[in-house]
Design a protein around this motif. Structure first.
Motif, PDB file in Angstrom:
ATOM      1  N   ARG A  10       1.103  -0.965   0.019  1.00  0.00           N
ATOM      2  CA  ARG A  10       0.028  -0.033   0.258  1.00  0.00           C
ATOM      3  C   ARG A  10       0.966   1.058   0.205  1.00  0.00           C
ATOM      4  O   ARG A  10       2.350   0.602   0.962  1.00  0.00           O
ATOM      5  N   GLN A  11       0.265   2.639  -0.047  1.00  0.00           N
ATOM      6  CA  GLN A  11       1.096   3.826  -0.354  1.00  0.00           C
ATOM      7  C   GLN A  11       2.266   3.783  -1.173  1.00  0.00           C
ATOM      8  O   GLN A  11       3.434   4.135  -0.842  1.00  0.00           O
ATOM      9  N   ALA A  12       1.761   2.595  -1.629  1.00  0.00           N
ATOM     10  CA  ALA A  12       3.082   3.022  -3.211  1.00  0.00           C
ATOM     11  C   ALA A  12       2.710   4.458  -4.251  1.00  0.00           C
ATOM     12  O   ALA A  12       1.886   4.467  -4.894  1.00  0.00           O
ATOM     13  N   SER A  13       3.944   5.403  -4.158  1.00  0.00           N
ATOM     14  CA  SER A  13       4.011   5.927  -5.168  1.00  0.00           C
ATOM     15  C   SER A  13       5.257   6.470  -5.494  1.00  0.00           C
ATOM     16  O   SER A  13       6.295   6.223  -5.077  1.00  0.00           O
ATOM     17  N   ALA A  14       5.345   7.339  -6.383  1.00  0.00           N
ATOM     18  CA  ALA A  14       6.556   8.191  -6.748  1.00  0.00           C
ATOM     19  C   ALA A  14       6.693   6.830  -7.901  1.00  0.00           C
ATOM     20  O   ALA A  14       8.006   6.967  -7.747  1.00  0.00           O
ATOM     21  N   ALA A  24       7.055   1.677  -1.515  1.00  0.00           N
ATOM     22  CA  ALA A  24       5.373   1.504  -0.719  1.00  0.00           C
ATOM     23  C   ALA A  24       5.693   1.675   0.858  1.00  0.00           C
ATOM     24  O   ALA A  24       6.543   1.807   1.470  1.00  0.00           O
ATOM     25  N   GLY A  25       4.848   2.309   1.089  1.00  0.00           N
ATOM     26  CA  GLY A  25       4.809   2.096   2.910  1.00  0.00           C
ATOM     27  C   GLY A  25       4.806   1.339   3.872  1.00  0.00           C
ATOM     28  O   GLY A  25       5.148   0.146   3.126  1.00  0.00           O
ATOM     29  N   ASP A  60      -2.917   0.218  -9.144  1.00  0.00           N
ATOM     30  CA  ASP A  60      -3.503   1.408  -9.303  1.00  0.00           C
ATOM     31  C   ASP A  60      -3.338   2.676  -8.818  1.00  0.00           C
ATOM     32  O   ASP A  60      -5.061   3.599  -8.611  1.00  0.00           O
ATOM     33  N   GLY A  61      -2.396   2.810  -8.973  1.00  0.00           N
ATOM     34  CA  GLY A  61      -1.650   4.527  -8.276  1.00  0.00           C
ATOM     35  C   GLY A  61      -1.400   4.619  -6.719  1.00  0.00           C
ATOM     36  O   GLY A  61      -1.224   5.399  -6.366  1.00  0.00           O
ATOM     37  N   SER A  62      -2.226   3.140  -6.552  1.00  0.00           N
ATOM     38  CA  SER A  62      -2.021   3.326  -4.557  1.00  0.00           C
ATOM     39  C   SER A  62      -1.693   2.366  -4.149  1.00  0.00           C
ATOM     40  O   SER A  62      -0.414   2.605  -3.426  1.00  0.00           O
ATOM     41  N   CYS A  63      -1.884   1.281  -4.769  1.00  0.00           N
ATOM     42  CA  CYS A  63      -1.189  -0.012  -4.224  1.00  0.00           C
ATOM     43  C   CYS A  63      -0.747  -0.778  -5.374  1.00  0.00           C
ATOM     44  O   CYS A  63      -1.244  -0.834  -6.717  1.00  0.00           O
ATOM     45  N   PHE A  64       0.409  -1.479  -5.006  1.00  0.00           N
ATOM     46  CA  PHE A  64       1.154  -2.089  -6.281  1.00  0.00           C
ATOM     47  C   PHE A  64       1.617  -3.910  -5.866  1.00  0.00           C
ATOM     48  O   PHE A  64       1.193  -3.684  -4.079  1.00  0.00           O
TER      49      PHE A  64
END
Length: 111
Positions: A10-14, A24-25, A60-64
Motif C-alpha cells: 500500500r501507499q505505493a507512489s513516486a 511503498a509504505g 491502481d495508482g496507490s497499491c502495487f
C-alpha cells in the motif's frame, strides 16, 4: 517455486504511471489469495508484465500487487522444461480455492 497468493504493498507512489519503481509504505501491506488476484482488474487495478524479470504485477495508482499470472506461470514452466525439470513447487496452494492457478500451471507444464 510458484506462490498461490499475491503480495500487496500500500501507499505505493513516486513510480511511473505503471507503478514500476514505486516506493511503498511499511504498514498495511498484506497477502491476498490467488482468487483475489484474479479479481484485481475488476477492482480498478491495471495488469502489467515486466519482460526482463518475467513477472506480473498490478497497480491502481496507490497499491502495487505482485503475483503470478498465466504469462508468468508459462514463463516459469518454459524455464523448467529448458532445464529438464519435471515439475514446480507450489506453496500455500490453499490460497487457490478455485483451482485456477493450479489449472494454469497444469496447462503450462503440458506445453
Amino acid at each position: 517455486g510458484i506462490p498461490a497468493y499475491g503480495r500487496v504493498w500500500r501507499q505505493a507512489s513516486a513510480g511511473g504511471g505503471d507503478g514500476f519503481g514505486a516506493r511503498a509504505g511499511t504498514s498495511g501491506n498484506k497477502t491476498i489469495s490467488f482468487d483475489e488476484v484474479l479479481r484485481l482488474a475488476d477492482r480498478g487495478y491495471t495488469p502489467y508484465y515486466d519482460q526482463q524479470a518475467q513477472a506480473a504485477y498490478w497497480y491502481d495508482g496507490s497499491c502495487f500487487v505482485s503475483a503470478e499470472s498465466d504469462r508468468s506461470i508459462a514463463s516459469k514452466c518454459s524455464w523448467l522444461a529448458e532445464k529438464g525439470l519435471q515439475g514446480a513447487a507450489v506453496w500455500q496452494y490453499t490460497q487457490d480455492a478455485s483451482g485456477a492457478m493450479l489449472a494454469m500451471l497444469n496447462a503450462a507444464l503440458r506445453e
